[in-house]
Design a protein around this motif. Structure first.
Motif, PDB file in Angstrom:
ATOM      1  N   ILE A  45       4.560  89.777 -44.735  1.00 22.56           N
ATOM      2  CA  ILE A  45       4.496  89.847 -43.270  1.00 22.56           C
ATOM      3  C   ILE A  45       3.191  90.487 -42.811  1.00 22.56           C
ATOM      4  N   LEU A  46       2.842  91.646 -43.401  1.00 21.09           N
ATOM      5  CA  LEU A  46       1.638  92.373 -42.967  1.00 21.09           C
ATOM      6  C   LEU A  46       0.367  91.631 -43.349  1.00 21.09           C
ATOM      7  N   SER A  47       0.419  90.905 -44.465  1.00 21.08           N
ATOM      8  CA  SER A  47      -0.747  90.096 -44.843  1.00 21.08           C
ATOM      9  C   SER A  47      -0.973  88.978 -43.823  1.00 21.08           C
ATOM     10  N   ALA A  48       0.115  88.343 -43.386  1.00 19.61           N
ATOM     11  CA  ALA A  48       0.011  87.281 -42.379  1.00 19.61           C
ATOM     12  C   ALA A  48      -0.509  87.814 -41.053  1.00 19.61           C
ATOM     13  N   MET A  49      -0.218  89.101 -40.785  1.00 18.06           N
ATOM     14  CA  MET A  49      -0.673  89.731 -39.539  1.00 18.06           C
ATOM     15  C   MET A  49      -2.116  90.224 -39.642  1.00 18.06           C
ATOM     16  N   GLY A  50      -2.687  90.200 -40.849  1.00 15.47           N
ATOM     17  CA  GLY A  50      -4.073  90.638 -41.022  1.00 15.47           C
ATOM     18  C   GLY A  50      -4.252  92.146 -40.939  1.00 15.47           C
ATOM     19  N   VAL A  51      -3.226  92.901 -41.330  1.00 11.22           N
ATOM     20  CA  VAL A  51      -3.311  94.367 -41.278  1.00 11.22           C
ATOM     21  C   VAL A  51      -4.328  94.865 -42.301  1.00 11.22           C
ATOM     22  N   SER A  52      -5.162  95.832 -41.894  1.00 10.76           N
ATOM     23  CA  SER A  52      -6.188  96.375 -42.786  1.00 10.76           C
ATOM     24  C   SER A  52      -6.566  97.784 -42.343  1.00 10.76           C
ATOM     25  N   ALA A  53      -7.394  98.435 -43.149  1.00 11.95           N
ATOM     26  CA  ALA A  53      -7.902  99.772 -42.822  1.00 11.95           C
ATOM     27  C   ALA A  53      -9.186  99.986 -43.602  1.00 11.95           C
ATOM     28  N   ILE A  54     -10.040 100.870 -43.098  1.00 10.16           N
ATOM     29  CA  ILE A  54     -11.301 101.194 -43.762  1.00 10.16           C
ATOM     30  C   ILE A  54     -11.126 102.495 -44.539  1.00 10.16           C
ATOM     31  N   LYS A  60     -14.948 100.781 -47.928  1.00 11.91           N
ATOM     32  CA  LYS A  60     -14.436  99.433 -48.174  1.00 11.91           C
ATOM     33  C   LYS A  60     -13.226  99.146 -47.292  1.00 11.91           C
ATOM     34  N   GLU A  61     -13.070  97.857 -46.968  1.00 12.33           N
ATOM     35  CA  GLU A  61     -11.916  97.459 -46.168  1.00 12.33           C
ATOM     36  C   GLU A  61     -10.728  97.193 -47.083  1.00 12.33           C
ATOM     37  N   LEU A  62      -9.592  97.818 -46.739  1.00 14.97           N
ATOM     38  CA  LEU A  62      -8.345  97.595 -47.464  1.00 14.97           C
ATOM     39  C   LEU A  62      -7.519  96.593 -46.667  1.00 14.97           C
ATOM     40  N   VAL A  63      -7.276  95.435 -47.255  1.00 10.32           N
ATOM     41  CA  VAL A  63      -6.545  94.374 -46.569  1.00 10.32           C
ATOM     42  C   VAL A  63      -5.185  94.208 -47.227  1.00 10.32           C
ATOM     43  N   ASN A 367      -2.009  96.945 -51.522  1.00  8.57           N
ATOM     44  CA  ASN A 367      -2.913  97.767 -50.697  1.00  8.57           C
ATOM     45  C   ASN A 367      -2.183  98.496 -49.570  1.00  8.57           C
ATOM     46  N   LEU A 368      -0.869  98.348 -49.497  1.00  9.25           N
ATOM     47  CA  LEU A 368      -0.129  99.014 -48.430  1.00  9.25           C
ATOM     48  C   LEU A 368      -0.166 100.530 -48.588  1.00  9.25           C
TER      49      LEU A 368
END
Length: 514
Positions: A45-54, A60-63, A367-368
């Motif tokens: 679900i969160l991958s489909a929503m494009g959730v990420s953080a630096i 680096k970006e955590l996707v 990566n969550l």
């Protein structure tokens, strides 16, 4: 037994509700399976929503990664054996258990505890009972099965209330479970989980088995003093008023035969000689300059990193020495059999370790954990909730969760991958986070109806006071748990404010620039 069952069914109020809810919880391994399913669905679900953080450290970006993707499914099937085999706590715990198991199966630990308690004057009986209880975490079963009933008998034979002795021993064994003057098998177990969690932020980070040694050793005298004072000033006077011992009751300790006593003395003598030899051997290998267990810089880090092997060798040799002296070990087959029995006793742990290893690995792949840690750390920092107040909050949360989930490793395997990275990003080391968890995970053990040994303790009490029920036991243990908790939080707070090391090389705050 009928009395025990009746008492167990009549629990009401908050404690009864806790017991009913806790009893409905599935096995810890099943809890991990449920957590894995939730994690997999959530990652999609969160991958489909494009959730990420630096990541604030690397930039680096955590996707969020979908664990249901074809690549991850193939990776899971290929790497599953490696995930399990490389799980950090697995090998170290099994190695420790093989060594400690021989000392326990020969009866060395039980006999040593009994000899210690029997040898003290009556005026120091409570103090020694609590101290022996805390130290018994080297082999948990010996504390519950040997020391606690022995304490009740000794108090009874001394003209004191036997349940006060049971309570004092129970407080030491369970409330002081994480504390010990020595490194125990729990240290590498939790350290391995903390290492796996810390590597979500720093792939090279390692939490040693000695990470909390100094702090946990400091809790031993604290819990001993608190347990003694509370038992003698609060618990025993109340028991005398409210729980009179059954009239005409005579419970005597089974006296060993002359031959058995001679064998035990010989075994203890052999074990003592083995201890002297081991201390001398490792002393020569560690203390002199240029010793083999020192590194090129002259530090004893190789010895500390090898503490698990040191524990294995030490307990194995001491257990064998006692067994030979006590005529329990006749040949090499007896030793192998005891080591095998220790491994068979760990069957449940191995299943739990497999589930835990899979959960932590998938948590890292998704990566969550990193995203949650980054966002959680930012939220806490903006709220100003950092440092000591945050660590005390972890203590309290751990203490509450402990009432429902008894396994220290199961709880930490779930909490660690979230708490450790989050606090690392706030400047607090994994060693300090782990220490806070251990404090909270211990002092509520005596008031946890779901503790596996809780029914056994209740039956021990009912030998002296047949009407003694679950509520009576909880009411008896509550002051001990409360004061041990207060003392533990105060000591931990003082340790934090003085910036004392938690163990060899283990500090509270991350180095600047980490």
């Amino acid at each position: 037994m009928a009395v025990s069952d009746a008492g167990a069914k009549s629990g009401g109020g908050i404690l009864g509700a806790i017991e009913r809810v806790g009893n409905r919880l599935p096995d810890p391994a099943t809890l991990f399976l449920i957590a894995i399913i939730i994690l997999v669905v959530l990652s999609a679900i969160l991958s489909a929503m494009g959730v990420s953080a630096i990541h604030p450290g690397t930039g680096k970006e955590l996707v969020a990664t979908n664990l249901l993707s074809a690549d991850n499914i193939r990776r899971f099937l290929i790497e599953l054996p490696t995930i399990f085999a490389s799980f950090p706590p697995l090998a170290v715990v099994l190695l420790c258990v093989m060594g400690v198991g021989v000392a326990e199966k020969t009866g060395l630990i039980g006999v040593s505890l009994g000899a210690l308690v029997r040898a003290v004057p009556k005026s120091m009986l409570t103090l020694i009972v609590v101290f022996a209880g805390v130290q018994s975490s080297m082999a948990t079963d010996a504390g519950y099965v040997v020391l606690i009933p022995l304490a009740g008998m000794l108090f009874h034979s001394s003209g004191r209330h036997p349940i006060a002795g049971i309570a004092a021993a129970f407080a030491g064994v369970s409330g002081g479970f994480s504390s010990n003057l020595l490194v125990t098998s729990l240290d590498p177990l939790l350290g391995g989980i903390s290492t796996a969690a810390a590597r979500l932020v720093d792939p090279s980070y390692e939490v040693l088995a000695t990470a909390n040694w100094y702090l946990m050793a400091a809790f031993v005298p604290l819990f001993t003093i608190i347990g003694t004072l509370v038992t003698e000033r609060l618990i025993e006077p109340r028991l005398v008023r409210t729980a009179p011992v059954a009239s005409g009751l005579t419970i005597t300790m089974d006296e060993p035969s002359a031959e058995q006593r001679a064998n035990e003395k010989r075994g203890l003598r052999y074990a003592g000689l083995a201890i002297l030899a081991i201390v001398g051997l490792f002393g020569v290998a560690v203390v002199p300059e240029g010793a083999i267990l020192r590194d090129a810089n002259g530090t004893i880090e190789p010895f500390l990193r090898g503490i698990v092997a040191v524990l294995f060798i030490s307990f194995l040799l001491i257990g064998i020495a006692y067994g030979v002296g006590a005529r329990i070990i006749r040949n090499d087959r007896d030793v192998v059999k005891m080591m095998s029995q220790s491994m068979s006793d760990m069957g449940g742990y191995i299943v739990l370790a497999f589930c835990c290893a899979v959960f932590i690995a998938l948590f890292g792949w998704s990566n969550l954990g990193g995203i949650l840690a980054v966002n959680g750390a930012a939220f806490l920092k903006d709220a100003g909730f950092t440092g000591l107040p945050l660590l005390i909050a972890i203590i309290l949360v751990s203490a509450l969760i402990n009432i429902l989930v008894g396994s220290a490793s199961a709880k930490w395997a779930i909490l660690g991958p979230v708490m450790v990275p989050m606090l690392m990003l706030l400047g607090i080391t994994p060693e300090a986070t782990q220490a806070a968890y251990r404090v909270g995970d211990s002092f509520t053990n005596p008031i946890t109806p779901l503790l596996p040994y809780f029914p056994l303790i209740l039956i021990m009490c009912q030998r002296y006071v047949p009407s003694f029920g679950i509520g009576s036991l909880l009411a008896t243990m509550l002051p001990l748990a409360m004061w041990m908790g207060i003392g533990a939080v105060l000591l931990f707070s003082g340790w934090y404010m003085l910036e004392l090391p938690l163990g060899p090389g283990a500090v509270i705050h991350m180095p600047t620039g980490s």
